[in-house]
Design a protein around this motif. Structure first.
Motif, short mmCIF file in Angstrom:
data_model
loop_
_atom_site.label_atom_id
_atom_site.label_comp_id
_atom_site.label_asym_id
_atom_site.label_seq_id
_atom_site.Cartn_x
_atom_site.Cartn_y
_atom_site.Cartn_z
N SER A 84 0.86 -1.18 0.00
CA SER A 84 0.00 0.00 0.00
C SER A 84 0.90 1.23 0.00
O SER A 84 1.76 1.37 0.86
N ILE A 85 0.68 2.13 -0.97
CA ILE A 85 1.59 3.25 -1.19
C ILE A 85 0.84 4.56 -1.00
O ILE A 85 -0.20 4.79 -1.62
N GLY A 86 1.38 5.43 -0.15
CA GLY A 86 0.77 6.74 0.06
C GLY A 86 -0.28 6.73 1.16
O GLY A 86 -0.23 5.90 2.08
N SER A 87 -1.24 7.64 1.06
CA SER A 87 -2.28 7.76 2.07
C SER A 87 -3.61 7.31 1.51
O SER A 87 -3.77 7.12 0.30
N TYR A 88 -4.58 7.16 2.39
CA TYR A 88 -5.86 6.58 2.01
C TYR A 88 -6.55 7.35 0.89
O TYR A 88 -7.29 6.76 0.09
N ALA A 89 -6.32 8.66 0.82
CA ALA A 89 -6.96 9.49 -0.20
C ALA A 89 -5.97 10.05 -1.21
O ALA A 89 -6.30 10.94 -1.99
N LYS A 90 -4.75 9.51 -1.22
CA LYS A 90 -3.74 9.96 -2.19
C LYS A 90 -2.67 8.89 -2.29
O LYS A 90 -1.60 8.98 -1.68
N ALA A 148 -13.41 9.37 -2.27
CA ALA A 148 -12.14 10.09 -2.28
C ALA A 148 -11.04 9.19 -1.72
O ALA A 148 -9.89 9.27 -2.13
N SER A 149 -11.41 8.32 -0.79
CA SER A 149 -10.43 7.39 -0.21
C SER A 149 -10.48 6.06 -0.98
O SER A 149 -10.64 6.07 -2.19
N HIS A 150 -10.27 4.94 -0.32
CA HIS A 150 -10.25 3.61 -0.97
C HIS A 150 -9.13 3.53 -2.02
O HIS A 150 -9.25 2.80 -2.99
N GLN A 151 -8.04 4.26 -1.83
CA GLN A 151 -7.00 4.32 -2.87
C GLN A 151 -5.84 3.36 -2.67
O GLN A 151 -5.13 3.08 -3.63
N ILE A 152 -5.63 2.86 -1.44
CA ILE A 152 -4.43 2.05 -1.20
C ILE A 152 -4.76 0.61 -0.80
O ILE A 152 -3.91 -0.10 -0.29
N GLY A 153 -6.00 0.21 -1.03
CA GLY A 153 -6.36 -1.19 -0.81
C GLY A 153 -6.57 -1.57 0.63
O GLY A 153 -6.46 -2.76 0.97
N LEU A 154 -6.88 -0.60 1.49
CA LEU A 154 -7.07 -0.89 2.92
C LEU A 154 -8.45 -0.46 3.42
O LEU A 154 -8.72 -0.52 4.63
N ASP A 155 -9.34 -0.06 2.51
CA ASP A 155 -10.69 0.37 2.87
C ASP A 155 -11.71 -0.59 2.28
O ASP A 155 -11.53 -1.08 1.15
N ALA A 156 -12.78 -0.84 3.01
CA ALA A 156 -13.85 -1.72 2.51
C ALA A 156 -15.19 -1.26 3.06
O ALA A 156 -15.30 -0.89 4.24
N ASP A 157 -16.21 -1.28 2.20
CA ASP A 157 -17.57 -0.97 2.61
C ASP A 157 -18.35 -2.28 2.79
O ASP A 157 -18.39 -3.11 1.87
N ARG A 175 -14.24 -3.23 -8.33
CA ARG A 175 -13.64 -2.62 -7.15
C ARG A 175 -13.54 -3.59 -5.97
O ARG A 175 -13.57 -3.20 -4.81
N ASN A 176 -13.40 -4.87 -6.28
CA ASN A 176 -13.27 -5.87 -5.22
C ASN A 176 -11.81 -6.27 -5.01
O ASN A 176 -11.49 -7.42 -4.73
N TRP A 177 -10.90 -5.27 -5.12
CA TRP A 177 -9.47 -5.50 -4.97
C TRP A 177 -8.95 -4.83 -3.70
O TRP A 177 -9.48 -3.81 -3.27
N GLY A 178 -7.91 -5.41 -3.14
CA GLY A 178 -7.31 -4.81 -1.95
C GLY A 178 -5.95 -5.41 -1.66
O GLY A 178 -5.51 -6.37 -2.31
N HIS A 179 -5.28 -4.84 -0.69
CA HIS A 179 -4.05 -5.46 -0.18
C HIS A 179 -4.42 -6.84 0.37
O HIS A 179 -5.51 -7.00 0.93
N PRO A 180 -3.57 -7.84 0.20
CA PRO A 180 -3.91 -9.17 0.71
C PRO A 180 -4.32 -9.17 2.18
O PRO A 180 -5.14 -10.00 2.61
N GLU A 181 -3.79 -8.24 2.97
CA GLU A 181 -4.18 -8.13 4.37
C GLU A 181 -5.66 -7.80 4.51
O GLU A 181 -6.35 -8.30 5.40
N LEU A 182 -6.18 -6.94 3.63
CA LEU A 182 -7.60 -6.61 3.66
C LEU A 182 -8.45 -7.81 3.26
O LEU A 182 -9.50 -8.06 3.86
N ILE A 183 -8.02 -8.55 2.26
CA ILE A 183 -8.78 -9.72 1.82
C ILE A 183 -8.83 -10.75 2.95
O ILE A 183 -9.89 -11.33 3.23
N ASP A 184 -7.70 -10.97 3.62
CA ASP A 184 -7.67 -11.89 4.77
C ASP A 184 -8.62 -11.41 5.87
O ASP A 184 -9.36 -12.21 6.46
N TYR A 185 -8.58 -10.12 6.14
CA TYR A 185 -9.45 -9.56 7.19
C TYR A 185 -10.92 -9.80 6.85
O TYR A 185 -11.70 -10.24 7.72
N LEU A 186 -11.32 -9.53 5.63
CA LEU A 186 -12.72 -9.69 5.24
C LEU A 186 -13.16 -11.14 5.32
O LEU A 186 -14.29 -11.45 5.76
#
Length: 290
Positions: free
Chosen positions: A37-43, A112-121, A68-79
């Motif tokens: 994950s590179i940068g901040s959640y909104a950039k 605006a966020s959801h940019q670095i693969g660590l956010d999920a709705d 839009r069902n992509w994320g860092h592997p850590e997020l996929i494991d969490y979900l």
């Protein structure tokens, strides 16, 4: 063309001042790089993204056309962990909304966020006892938990007791109790309901649950930066305390919701979309990786 001919992939030509969303929105697959994950959640952007499978034993991904069902592997494991535990709190399974685009970055529409693969709705609607068709996943709407509109003076700013249940609260408590979670965003009315729900002294999880605009159809999970994500920027920790009581006074008042008297009409300045140059330099490598 001769048998076995494979056309070379065209090189992506990057222009710093063009909208970053056009580049990242056009990427239909992940960058074949080490997960980061590179940068901040909104950039920022996402290298080595993993896809949440469309279906699992206790989850279904929604709005598949958005990719839009992509994320860092850590997020996929969490979900997947959260989905596995959902039945233990009385929730049949998760309906999962937007995560990130295959390579993260600004989206063509929406968040605006959801940019670095660590956010999920995660929808506040329970998974049904059947598999939804692709068409249904596009058309079905999540259910609002509000009892009425918020933007009316003196409005009743509570969850609807005919829709909101303790099972919703138990699911969010389980989601927030995971050490990987940095924040969960919910509507202020839901935060109020969660504060009332927790009767025990174990209120530490409530600190992570933050009131925010919208978020009455779903709750938004945000993970902290995973190990190995050089250049990933965490938010500052939430303020101390459980965020209940006086901390919610502003959010439940008329002040944030009731429109003020309109000012005299003036020139409307349209906000420019974020340019590629605004993102970390490593995001160029993410875009050009094949």
């Amino acid at each position: 063309m001769p048998d076995g001919y494979v056309a070379a992939k065209p090189k992506v030509v990057l222009h710093s001042q063009l909208p970053a969303k056009d580049y990242f929105g056009a990427a239909d697959g992940p960058a074949p790089l080490k997960a980061r994950s590179i940068g901040s959640y909104a950039k920022g952007c996402l290298a080595g993204g993993a896809a949440l499978p469309t279906d699992g034993p206790t989850w279904q991904a929604m709005r598949l056309s958005r990719n839009r069902n992509w994320g860092h592997p850590e997020l996929i494991d969490y979900l997947q962990d959260l989905a596995a535990d959902a039945p233990k709190v009385g929730w049949n399974g998760l309906l999962v909304g937007d995560l990130a685009q295959p390579r993260g970055g600004p989206m063509l529409s929406g968040h605006a966020s959801h940019q670095i693969g660590l956010d999920a709705d995660i929808w506040l609607t329970e998974m049904p006892n059947r598999r939804l068709s692709r068409e249904e996943r596009e058309e079905i709407s999540a259910i609002s938990m509000l009892i009425g509109p918020l933007d009316v003076k003196g409005a009743d700013r509570r969850v609807d007791p005919q829709k909101w249940t303790d099972t919703h609260a138990r699911l969010i408590r389980r989601a927030a109790s995971d050490k990987r979670v940095a924040r969960i965003f919910v509507n202020p009315t839901i935060k109020k309901a969660l504060c009332k729900f927790e009767k025990s002294k174990n209120r530490a999880w409530l600190r992570k649950v933050r009131p925010w605009w919208g978020h009455h159809y779903h709750f938004h999970v945000r993970l902290a930066c995973p190990a190995g994500s050089a250049g990933c920027k965490n938010q500052n920790p939430p303020p101390p305390g459980d965020g209940c009581g006086q901390n919610l006074t502003y959010w439940l008042s008329d002040e944030p919701w009731v429109p003020k008297k309109p000012k005299k009409p003036g020139k409307v300045v349209k906000k420019r979309p974020m340019a590629l140059a605004a993102l970390p330099k490593a995001c160029r490598t993410v875009l050009t990786a094949n």
